[in-house]
Design a protein around this motif. Structure first.
Motif, PDB file in Angstrom:
ATOM      1  N   VAL A   1       0.846  -1.188   0.000  1.00  0.00           N
ATOM      2  CA  VAL A   1       0.000   0.000   0.000  1.00  0.00           C
ATOM      3  C   VAL A   1       0.880   1.235   0.000  1.00  0.00           C
ATOM      4  CG1 VAL A   1      -1.788   1.273   1.248  1.00  0.00           C
ATOM      5  CG2 VAL A   1      -1.837  -1.237   1.217  1.00  0.00           C
ATOM      6  N   PHE A   2       0.568   2.196  -0.871  1.00  0.00           N
ATOM      7  CA  PHE A   2       1.290   3.461  -0.900  1.00  0.00           C
ATOM      8  C   PHE A   2       0.681   4.370   0.157  1.00  0.00           C
ATOM      9  CE2 PHE A   2       2.159   7.728  -2.737  1.00  0.00           C
ATOM     10  CZ  PHE A   2       3.545   7.649  -2.707  1.00  0.00           C
ATOM     11  N   LEU A   3       1.480   4.701   1.183  1.00  0.00           N
ATOM     12  CA  LEU A   3       0.985   5.461   2.323  1.00  0.00           C
ATOM     13  C   LEU A   3       0.862   6.938   1.987  1.00  0.00           C
ATOM     14  CD1 LEU A   3       3.305   3.818   4.999  1.00  0.00           C
ATOM     15  CD2 LEU A   3       0.920   3.254   4.551  1.00  0.00           C
ATOM     16  N   LYS A   4       0.002   7.609   2.723  1.00  0.00           N
ATOM     17  CA  LYS A   4      -0.112   9.053   2.542  1.00  0.00           C
ATOM     18  C   LYS A   4       0.977   9.796   3.303  1.00  0.00           C
ATOM     19  CE  LYS A   4      -4.838   9.748   1.072  1.00  0.00           C
ATOM     20  NZ  LYS A   4      -6.063  10.565   1.216  1.00  0.00           N
TER      21      LYS A   4
ATOM     22  N   ASN B   1      10.129   6.507   0.431  1.00  0.00           N
ATOM     23  CA  ASN B   1       9.708   6.284  -0.954  1.00  0.00           C
ATOM     24  C   ASN B   1       8.338   5.630  -1.060  1.00  0.00           C
ATOM     25  OD1 ASN B   1      12.131   7.321  -2.134  1.00  0.00           O
ATOM     26  ND2 ASN B   1      13.162   5.416  -1.585  1.00  0.00           N
ATOM     27  N   GLY B   2       7.868   5.026   0.027  1.00  0.00           N
ATOM     28  CA  GLY B   2       6.559   4.382   0.010  1.00  0.00           C
ATOM     29  C   GLY B   2       5.443   5.239   0.570  1.00  0.00           C
ATOM     30  N   SER B   3       5.667   6.559   0.649  1.00  0.00           N
ATOM     31  CA  SER B   3       4.647   7.476   1.157  1.00  0.00           C
ATOM     32  C   SER B   3       4.707   8.782   0.382  1.00  0.00           C
ATOM     33  CB  SER B   3       4.853   7.733   2.654  1.00  0.00           C
ATOM     34  OG  SER B   3       6.121   8.315   2.885  1.00  0.00           O
TER      35      SER B   3
ATOM     36  N   ILE C   1       3.376   7.235  -9.955  1.00  0.00           N
ATOM     37  CA  ILE C   1       4.815   7.137 -10.223  1.00  0.00           C
ATOM     38  C   ILE C   1       5.432   6.006  -9.413  1.00  0.00           C
ATOM     39  CG2 ILE C   1       7.009   8.367 -10.036  1.00  0.00           C
ATOM     40  CD1 ILE C   1       5.484  10.957 -10.455  1.00  0.00           C
ATOM     41  N   TRP C   2       4.992   5.828  -8.167  1.00  0.00           N
ATOM     42  CA  TRP C   2       5.510   4.762  -7.302  1.00  0.00           C
ATOM     43  C   TRP C   2       5.204   3.389  -7.895  1.00  0.00           C
ATOM     44  CZ3 TRP C   2       2.479   1.308  -4.186  1.00  0.00           C
ATOM     45  CH2 TRP C   2       3.214   0.545  -3.287  1.00  0.00           C
ATOM     46  N   LYS C   3       3.965   3.194  -8.412  1.00  0.00           N
ATOM     47  CA  LYS C   3       3.600   1.900  -8.999  1.00  0.00           C
ATOM     48  C   LYS C   3       4.407   1.634 -10.266  1.00  0.00           C
ATOM     49  CE  LYS C   3      -1.131   1.586  -7.219  1.00  0.00           C
ATOM     50  NZ  LYS C   3      -2.575   1.520  -7.562  1.00  0.00           N
ATOM     51  N   GLU C   4       4.588   2.657 -11.091  1.00  0.00           N
ATOM     52  CA  GLU C   4       5.361   2.471 -12.330  1.00  0.00           C
ATOM     53  C   GLU C   4       6.808   2.107 -12.011  1.00  0.00           C
ATOM     54  OE1 GLU C   4       4.912   6.124 -14.390  1.00  0.00           O
ATOM     55  OE2 GLU C   4       2.862   5.708 -15.074  1.00  0.00           O
ATOM     56  N   THR C   5       7.361   2.738 -10.986  1.00  0.00           N
ATOM     57  CA  THR C   5       8.746   2.429 -10.594  1.00  0.00           C
ATOM     58  C   THR C   5       8.865   0.994 -10.104  1.00  0.00           C
ATOM     59  OG1 THR C   5       9.083   4.744  -9.964  1.00  0.00           O
ATOM     60  CG2 THR C   5      10.668   3.129  -9.126  1.00  0.00           C
ATOM     61  N   ARG C   6       7.913   0.539  -9.280  1.00  0.00           N
ATOM     62  CA  ARG C   6       7.942  -0.841  -8.771  1.00  0.00           C
ATOM     63  C   ARG C   6       7.807  -1.845  -9.907  1.00  0.00           C
ATOM     64  NH1 ARG C   6       3.846  -2.340  -6.164  1.00  0.00           N
ATOM     65  NH2 ARG C   6       4.806  -4.030  -5.004  1.00  0.00           N
ATOM     66  N   ASN C   7       6.914  -1.582 -10.851  1.00  0.00           N
ATOM     67  CA  ASN C   7       6.729  -2.506 -11.965  1.00  0.00           C
ATOM     68  C   ASN C   7       7.988  -2.591 -12.827  1.00  0.00           C
ATOM     69  OD1 ASN C   7       4.090  -2.996 -11.150  1.00  0.00           O
ATOM     70  ND2 ASN C   7       3.227  -1.404 -12.462  1.00  0.00           N
ATOM     71  N   THR C   8       8.654  -1.451 -13.024  1.00  0.00           N
ATOM     72  CA  THR C   8       9.887  -1.443 -13.812  1.00  0.00           C
ATOM     73  C   THR C   8      10.969  -2.271 -13.131  1.00  0.00           C
ATOM     74  OG1 THR C   8       9.357   0.760 -14.668  1.00  0.00           O
ATOM     75  CG2 THR C   8      11.650   0.023 -14.831  1.00  0.00           C
ATOM     76  N   VAL C   9      11.104  -2.104 -11.811  1.00  0.00           N
ATOM     77  CA  VAL C   9      12.101  -2.864 -11.063  1.00  0.00           C
ATOM     78  C   VAL C   9      11.802  -4.356 -11.112  1.00  0.00           C
ATOM     79  CG1 VAL C   9      13.068  -3.275  -8.776  1.00  0.00           C
ATOM     80  CG2 VAL C   9      12.655  -0.937  -9.542  1.00  0.00           C
ATOM     81  N   GLN C  10      10.528  -4.742 -10.993  1.00  0.00           N
ATOM     82  CA  GLN C  10      10.153  -6.156 -11.028  1.00  0.00           C
ATOM     83  C   GLN C  10      10.453  -6.774 -12.391  1.00  0.00           C
ATOM     84  OE1 GLN C  10       6.070  -6.329  -9.824  1.00  0.00           O
ATOM     85  NE2 GLN C  10       6.533  -5.944  -7.647  1.00  0.00           N
TER      86      GLN C  10
END
Length: 404
Positions: A246-249, A299-301, A390-399
Motif C-alpha cells: 500500500v502506498f501510504l499518505k 519512498n513508500g509514502s 509514479i511509485w507503482k510504475e517504478t515498482r513494476n519497472t524494477v520487477q
C-alpha cells in the motif's frame, strides 16, 4: 554520534587489574578536537582518562558498551577540583555535554567493579571545542551567498552521515556479538536434542515386512486426477503469498523518545482529518536494517513528516533521517515539497534552534489557529494520486528488470 576530529593528549590510568587497549584511533587534525577509543574493561577493573581543557570550552562525552554481560558500565566525570559533573551507574550508553568552568585537567572514568566475572568492551568519543567555520567569513554580519549556504548544508549533511556510520558500526558489532553467542547456544541445544531423538528412534524402531509395505502402498494410492488437483491447490498459496503493498499518505519520522507523541499525531491526522493510511517510523518492520526501513518509508509514502521536538536534536538518527529526506526530495522530482516539518503541542522544538536547512520550509504548527487550513492545503488528494502512480510504475519497472 559526535563528529570525528583529532586525538588530544591522553593520560591513561589503569585500575587495580589494568586494562588493555584494543584500538586507539588518531583522526585528522582539526581545531575542534575529538578522540575516539575502543578498549577492553576487565571484570573488577576501572579505567580513567584525563584531558586538559581551557575555561569556556564546550565538551561532549559519549560512550557505549559494545560487548559483555548486560552491556552496562559505570561512568564518572570530574573537574580539576574533584567536583562530580556527571555520574551514572550501569549505563549501556549515554551522552553528556558541559562547558568547562575553569582551566585544568578533567578526569572521566569507566568502572566495571560491580562485575565479578564479565569483562566489557567500551567505546567512547570525547569532543573538545567546536569545529571551525566552513568559510573564514561565515560569521560576518551580511548573509551568506546561495552557493555558500548550499555548501554549509551539504557539509552538515555529510557530517551527519559520518556520525551515523560510526553509530551503525557500533550497533553492528554489538549485534554480531549477541548473534554469535546465541548461535553457540542454539547449536549446542540442537546437537543434544538431535542425538537424543536419534537414540530413541533407533531403540523404538518397529519391524516392518515387505508384505506390509506393499499392502499399505496399494491401499493409499491416490488417483492421477486427484493428485494433480491436490498439487494445484498446494501451489495457490505460493502465488497469493505476497500481499499487494500500500502506498501510504504519510510517514512520521521521530526521535526514539517521541513514539507516543508520534502515535498521537498519527491518530490526529487519520481520524480528525481523514488522511489515511499513515505510519510512524517505530511501526516499521522489525529485524530489518534501519536504512532499509527509512528508504521504504520515505519512498513508500507521499509526505514525510519530521516531528520537531526537543529530542530531535539529541538523536543522531533523527538528523540523518531529515537530511536523507531532504536530499530525496531534491533528487526526485515527484518528491518535491514532500518533507513537512511539524511542531507538535507537546515539547516542541523552538524556531531559533531549528536546523538551518529546515528554516526555509514552512512548518506545521499544531498550536496555531491556522493548523487545520495548513493540513488541508498540504495533504491534497491530487498530489497523492500523482505520487502513487509514479511509485507503482517504478515498482513494476524494477520487477520486470529482476525477472529479465
Amino acid at each position: 554520534m559526535p563528529r570525528l576530529g583529532s586525538a588530544q593528549r591522553w593520560a591513561v590510568a589503569a585500575g587495580r587489574w589494568g586494562c588493555r587497549l584494543l584500538a586507539l584511533l588518531l583522526l585528522v587534525p582539526a581545531p575542534g578536537g575529538a578522540s575516539e577509543i575502543t578498549f577492553e574493561l576487565p571484570d573488577n577493573a576501572k579505567q580513567c582518562f584525563y584531558e586538559d581543557i581551557t575555561q569556556g570550552t564546550k565538551c561532549t562525552l559519549e560512550f557505549q558498551v559494545i560487548t559483555g554481560g548486560h552491556y552496562d558500565v559505570d561512568c564518572r566525570l570530574e573537574d580539576p577540583d574533584g567536583n562530580v559533573l556527571y555520574k551514572e551507574m550501569k549505563k549501556q550508553y549515554d551522552s553528556f555535554t558541559f562547558t568547562a568552568s575553569r582551566n585544568g585537567t578533567y578526569k572521566f572514568c569507566f568502572s566495571n567493579e560491580f562485575s565479578t566475572f564479565t569483562h566489557k568492551t567500551v567505546y567512547f568519543d570525547f569532543q573538545v571545542g567546536e569545529d571551525p567555520p566552513l568559510f573564514p567569513s561565515e560569521n560576518r554580519v551580511s548573509a551568506l551567498t546561495q552557493m555558500e549556504s548550499a555548501c554549509v548544508s551539504i557539509h552538515e549533511a555529510l557530517k551527519s552521515v559520518i556520525d551515523y556510520q560510526t553509530h551503525f558500526r557500533l550497533r553492528e558489532a554489538q549485534g554480531r556479538s549477541r548473534a554469535e553467542d546465541l548461535n553457540t547456544r542454539v547449536a549446542y541445544c540442537h546437537s543434544v536434542d538431535t542425538s537424543q531423538r536419534h537414540h530413541e528412534s533407533d531403540s523404538k524402531k518397529p519391524e516392518i515386512s515387505l508384505h506390509d509395505v506393499a499392502e499399505r502402498s496399494s491401499t493409499t494410492e491416490i488417483p492421477t486426477g486427484e493428485r494433480e488437483a491436490a498439487e494445484g491447490v498446494e501451489e495457490l498459496p505460493e502465488e497469493d503469498a505476497e500481499e499487494e503493498e500500500v502506498f501510504l499518505k504519510f510517514v512520521i519520522l521521530h526521535a526514539e523518545g517521541d513514539t507516543n507523541e508520534a502515535l498521537r499525531v498519527q491518530d490526529l491526522l487519520q481520524n480528525d482529518f481523514g488522511i489515511r493510511p499513515g505510519i510512524i517510523f517505530a511501526e516499521m518492520p522489525c529485524g530489518r536494517q534501519h536504512l532499509q526501513n527509512l528508504d521504504d518509508a520515505v519512498n513508500g509514502s507521499a509526505w514525510t513528516i519530521l516531528l520537531l521536538t526537543e529530542n530531535f536534536l539529541r538523536d543522531t538518527w533523527c538528523k540523518f533521517q531529515f537530511y536523507s529526506s531532504l536530499m530525496n526530495s531534491v533528487n526526485r522530482q515527484h518528491k518535491y515539497n514532500s518533507v513537512i516539518p511539524m511542531r507538535p503541542l507537546n515539547n516542541p522544538l523552538p524556531r531559533e534552534r531549528t536546523p538551518f536547512a529546515l528554516r526555509t520550509i514552512n512548518a506545521l504548527e499544531e498550536e496555531s489557529r491556522g493548523f487545520p487550513t495548513q493540513v488541508e492545503r498540504i495533504f491534497q488528494e491530487s498530489v497523492y494520486k500523482t505520487q502513487q502512480t509514479i511509485w507503482k510504475e517504478t515498482r513494476n519497472t524494477v520487477q520486470r528488470q529482476l525477472i529479465a
